[in-house]
Scaffold this motif. Structure first.
Motif, PDB file in Angstrom:
ATOM      1  N   VAL A 123     -26.610-131.512  22.696  1.00  0.00           N
ATOM      2  CA  VAL A 123     -26.479-132.609  23.662  1.00  0.00           C
ATOM      3  C   VAL A 123     -25.442-132.460  24.301  1.00  0.00           C
ATOM      4  O   VAL A 123     -25.598-133.069  25.156  1.00  0.00           O
ATOM      5  N   HIS A 124     -24.224-131.748  24.412  1.00  0.00           N
ATOM      6  CA  HIS A 124     -23.403-131.196  25.246  1.00  0.00           C
ATOM      7  C   HIS A 124     -24.230-130.644  25.943  1.00  0.00           C
ATOM      8  O   HIS A 124     -23.764-131.096  27.895  1.00  0.00           O
ATOM      9  N   HIS A 125     -24.887-129.687  26.270  1.00  0.00           N
ATOM     10  CA  HIS A 125     -25.434-128.908  27.316  1.00  0.00           C
ATOM     11  C   HIS A 125     -26.367-129.746  27.631  1.00  0.00           C
ATOM     12  O   HIS A 125     -26.884-129.592  28.720  1.00  0.00           O
ATOM     13  N   THR A 126     -27.110-129.799  26.933  1.00  0.00           N
ATOM     14  CA  THR A 126     -28.079-131.565  28.110  1.00  0.00           C
ATOM     15  C   THR A 126     -27.539-132.131  28.797  1.00  0.00           C
ATOM     16  O   THR A 126     -28.067-131.977  30.431  1.00  0.00           O
ATOM     17  N   LEU A 127     -26.874-132.557  28.665  1.00  0.00           N
ATOM     18  CA  LEU A 127     -25.829-133.596  29.144  1.00  0.00           C
ATOM     19  C   LEU A 127     -25.179-132.893  30.828  1.00  0.00           C
ATOM     20  O   LEU A 127     -24.874-133.604  31.826  1.00  0.00           O
ATOM     21  N   PHE A 128     -24.778-132.351  30.455  1.00  0.00           N
ATOM     22  CA  PHE A 128     -23.970-130.554  31.176  1.00  0.00           C
ATOM     23  C   PHE A 128     -24.551-130.433  32.458  1.00  0.00           C
ATOM     24  O   PHE A 128     -24.325-130.207  33.103  1.00  0.00           O
ATOM     25  N   LEU A 129     -26.533-129.923  31.190  1.00  0.00           N
ATOM     26  CA  LEU A 129     -27.395-129.927  32.489  1.00  0.00           C
ATOM     27  C   LEU A 129     -27.920-131.266  33.734  1.00  0.00           C
ATOM     28  O   LEU A 129     -27.475-130.455  34.508  1.00  0.00           O
ATOM     29  N   SER A 130     -27.819-132.437  33.538  1.00  0.00           N
ATOM     30  CA  SER A 130     -28.254-133.269  34.389  1.00  0.00           C
ATOM     31  C   SER A 130     -27.031-133.514  34.636  1.00  0.00           C
ATOM     32  O   SER A 130     -27.147-134.101  35.721  1.00  0.00           O
ATOM     33  N   ILE A 131     -25.795-133.414  34.253  1.00  0.00           N
ATOM     34  CA  ILE A 131     -24.789-134.250  35.038  1.00  0.00           C
ATOM     35  C   ILE A 131     -24.343-133.047  36.343  1.00  0.00           C
ATOM     36  O   ILE A 131     -24.287-133.016  37.958  1.00  0.00           O
ATOM     37  N   GLY A 132     -24.985-131.410  36.029  1.00  0.00           N
ATOM     38  CA  GLY A 132     -24.985-130.738  36.834  1.00  0.00           C
ATOM     39  C   GLY A 132     -25.706-130.273  37.884  1.00  0.00           C
ATOM     40  O   GLY A 132     -25.269-130.228  39.554  1.00  0.00           O
ATOM     41  N   ALA A 133     -26.715-130.436  37.675  1.00  0.00           N
ATOM     42  CA  ALA A 133     -27.909-131.019  38.186  1.00  0.00           C
ATOM     43  C   ALA A 133     -28.099-131.687  39.674  1.00  0.00           C
ATOM     44  O   ALA A 133     -27.750-131.910  40.330  1.00  0.00           O
ATOM     45  N   TYR A 134     -27.386-133.459  38.883  1.00  0.00           N
ATOM     46  CA  TYR A 134     -27.349-133.999  39.669  1.00  0.00           C
ATOM     47  C   TYR A 134     -25.956-133.977  40.820  1.00  0.00           C
ATOM     48  O   TYR A 134     -25.717-134.420  42.020  1.00  0.00           O
ATOM     49  N   CYS A 135     -24.640-132.915  40.018  1.00  0.00           N
ATOM     50  CA  CYS A 135     -24.466-133.135  41.362  1.00  0.00           C
ATOM     51  C   CYS A 135     -24.166-132.161  42.666  1.00  0.00           C
ATOM     52  O   CYS A 135     -23.440-131.953  43.486  1.00  0.00           O
ATOM     53  N   ALA A 136     -24.849-130.874  42.074  1.00  0.00           N
ATOM     54  CA  ALA A 136     -25.658-130.269  42.748  1.00  0.00           C
ATOM     55  C   ALA A 136     -26.301-130.670  44.047  1.00  0.00           C
ATOM     56  O   ALA A 136     -26.180-130.147  45.359  1.00  0.00           O
ATOM     57  N   ARG A 137     -27.372-131.589  43.581  1.00  0.00           N
ATOM     58  CA  ARG A 137     -27.800-131.890  44.095  1.00  0.00           C
ATOM     59  C   ARG A 137     -27.384-132.777  45.237  1.00  0.00           C
ATOM     60  O   ARG A 137     -27.450-132.947  46.719  1.00  0.00           O
ATOM     61  N   GLU A 138     -26.446-133.490  44.680  1.00  0.00           N
ATOM     62  CA  GLU A 138     -25.759-134.855  45.644  1.00  0.00           C
ATOM     63  C   GLU A 138     -24.511-133.803  46.681  1.00  0.00           C
ATOM     64  O   GLU A 138     -24.043-135.023  47.652  1.00  0.00           O
ATOM     65  N   ARG A 139     -24.278-132.613  46.117  1.00  0.00           N
ATOM     66  CA  ARG A 139     -23.017-132.114  47.091  1.00  0.00           C
ATOM     67  C   ARG A 139     -21.932-132.465  45.739  1.00  0.00           C
ATOM     68  O   ARG A 139     -20.740-132.762  47.823  1.00  0.00           O
ATOM     69  N   ILE A 140     -21.689-132.937  45.554  1.00  0.00           N
ATOM     70  CA  ILE A 140     -20.293-133.898  44.895  1.00  0.00           C
ATOM     71  C   ILE A 140     -19.420-133.280  44.188  1.00  0.00           C
ATOM     72  O   ILE A 140     -19.813-133.103  43.467  1.00  0.00           O
ATOM     73  N   PHE A 141     -18.193-133.650  44.441  1.00  0.00           N
ATOM     74  CA  PHE A 141     -17.198-133.195  43.346  1.00  0.00           C
ATOM     75  C   PHE A 141     -17.159-131.154  42.717  1.00  0.00           C
ATOM     76  O   PHE A 141     -17.025-131.687  41.646  1.00  0.00           O
ATOM     77  N   PRO A 142     -17.174-130.642  43.900  1.00  0.00           N
ATOM     78  CA  PRO A 142     -16.308-129.337  43.474  1.00  0.00           C
ATOM     79  C   PRO A 142     -16.195-128.875  42.665  1.00  0.00           C
ATOM     80  O   PRO A 142     -15.712-128.474  42.116  1.00  0.00           O
ATOM     81  N   GLN A 143     -14.610-129.610  43.152  1.00  0.00           N
ATOM     82  CA  GLN A 143     -13.761-128.698  42.515  1.00  0.00           C
ATOM     83  C   GLN A 143     -12.892-129.921  41.401  1.00  0.00           C
ATOM     84  O   GLN A 143     -12.583-129.128  40.301  1.00  0.00           O
ATOM     85  N   ALA A 144     -13.464-130.817  40.889  1.00  0.00           N
ATOM     86  CA  ALA A 144     -13.830-131.118  39.672  1.00  0.00           C
ATOM     87  C   ALA A 144     -14.848-130.449  38.887  1.00  0.00           C
ATOM     88  O   ALA A 144     -14.394-130.385  37.192  1.00  0.00           O
ATOM     89  N   PHE A 145     -15.599-130.073  38.853  1.00  0.00           N
ATOM     90  CA  PHE A 145     -16.490-128.944  38.293  1.00  0.00           C
ATOM     91  C   PHE A 145     -15.513-127.773  38.081  1.00  0.00           C
ATOM     92  O   PHE A 145     -15.488-126.706  36.797  1.00  0.00           O
ATOM     93  N   LEU A 146     -14.588-127.143  38.285  1.00  0.00           N
ATOM     94  CA  LEU A 146     -13.498-126.147  38.702  1.00  0.00           C
ATOM     95  C   LEU A 146     -12.759-126.782  37.530  1.00  0.00           C
ATOM     96  O   LEU A 146     -12.430-125.733  35.905  1.00  0.00           O
TER      97      LEU A 146
END
Length: 355
Positions: A123-146
């Motif tokens: 569940v964790h990996h699936t959600l992380f992939l979904s949120i990560g792909a969304y943020c990468a596509r929209e180019r938002i919250f780079p510092q939050a990723f850090l």
């Protein structure tokens, strides 16, 4: 228009290439771990798979965690726009490597699901992939990723802690030190750093909520907030367990008052750590006096001692007994029998282990 299409496809192709290479490198490291490290035959297939996956996890998360910590420190010089919207190149590269690792780990979790049954990680990996792909596509919250990825600094110690426990070394001094370091690093990375980053993210909400996609941004920040609450729950469990291990309770206090100076109480992690060290010393003697003890026997004795720690009454043994594996085994057996008969404070004798 053709040049715009090319510029839009290029980052996607670069992300796919880097992530694929990272996933392939992860799988190669996993196979290499199986080939190089020979594990005890006593471990189950599930434990062996988990062990080698954790080896890869340790290497990759050291890279992710250290890289994220460096870039988070460097982000002090970034503009607010860089922190919230535009992905700096270094953050983008680290994100692609991390994405590849998540894909590799998720693939192994699915492949070995029959043995691992690790639903939480799925569940964790699936959600992380979904949120990560969304943020990468929209180019938002780079510092939050850090500040999220900095939390992975505690993962190598978590893996080492699990491996020591799997080998039956939960009562060893090494486990105690690793456990303390893990608790401290977990608090620093997943409670303090994560919490500070999340507080800042909500503080600048007027800035990121002023533009589209408003709903998507709020969902992402809401998910990050829930993740922080989960980390707080995890830390409270770790802290309470450490606190319980440091408080021996009334039974131990009463037995300690009655014990003689040359006796040792088997009721706390300090005592079992002492026994582990003594057994190690016997192992290093190489069989002098016919008292040699093999590593499996030492682990078994320490395991028996650990089990008795949870008994209602402490066991007091002569310190000479600890240096005699056979006498210690007899003392533990007699203590178990007496415990079942409802005896009071139990004492194992020296030398021959008589009660």
């Amino acid at each position: 228009r053709q040049s715009e299409d090319v510029s839009a496809v290029r980052p996607m192709a670069s992300t796919l290439t880097t992530s694929t290479l990272s996933a392939a490198a992860g799988y190669a490291a996993y196979k290499l771990s199986w080939a190089v490290q020979k594990l005890p035959k006593s471990l189950s297939q599930r434990q062996k798979i988990d062990w080698h996956m954790r080896n890869v996890s340790t290497i990759w998360n050291m890279v992710h965690g250290c890289g994220a910590a460096y870039l988070l420190w460097k982000s002090r010089e970034w503009s607010l726009q860089d922190r919230l919207v535009d992905f700096p190149p270094d953050v983008e590269r680290l994100g692609r490597i991390f994405l590849g690792y998540i894909v590799y780990d998720l693939a192994l979790l699915i492949r070995h699901h029959r043995h691992l049954k690790d639903y939480q990680s799925l569940v964790h990996h699936t959600l992380f992939l979904s949120i990560g792909a969304y943020c990468a596509r929209e180019r938002i919250f780079p510092q939050a990723f850090l500040f999220l990825t900095v939390g992975e600094l505690s993962t190598p110690l978590l893996n080492l802690r699990w491996q020591l426990r799997t080998l039956g070394l939960k009562e060893s001094p090494e486990f105690a030190w690793v456990n303390k370091a893990f608790t401290a690093l977990f608090f620093g990375a997943r409670v303090v750093t994560y919490g500070a980053g999340l507080a800042w993210l909500w503080h600048v909400r007027p800035e990121w909520a002023a533009s589209e996609p408003r709903l998507g941004k709020h969902l992402v920040v809401g998910g990050i907030s829930l993740g922080y609450l989960l980390n707080l729950v995890w830390f409270s469990l770790v802290f309470k367990k450490a606190l319980r291990r440091s408080k021996p309770g009334k039974a131990f206090a009463d037995a300690a008052a009655a014990a003689r100076p040359n006796q040792l109480l088997i009721h706390t992690s300090i005592d079992t750590s002492y026994i582990y060290r003594e057994l190690q010393g016997v192992m290093l003697q190489g069989g002098r006096g016919g008292r040699a003890v093999q590593a499996p026997q030492a682990y078994w004795l320490v395991g028996r001692v650990h089990q008795h720690r949870h008994a209602e009454h402490p066991l007091a043994v002569e310190k000479a007994t600890v240096r005699n594996p056979s006498a210690l085994a007899v003392a533990l057996e007699e203590a178990d029998e007496a415990e079942m008969l409802g005896a009071g404070v139990l004492r194992g004798g020296g030398g021959g282990g008589g009660g």
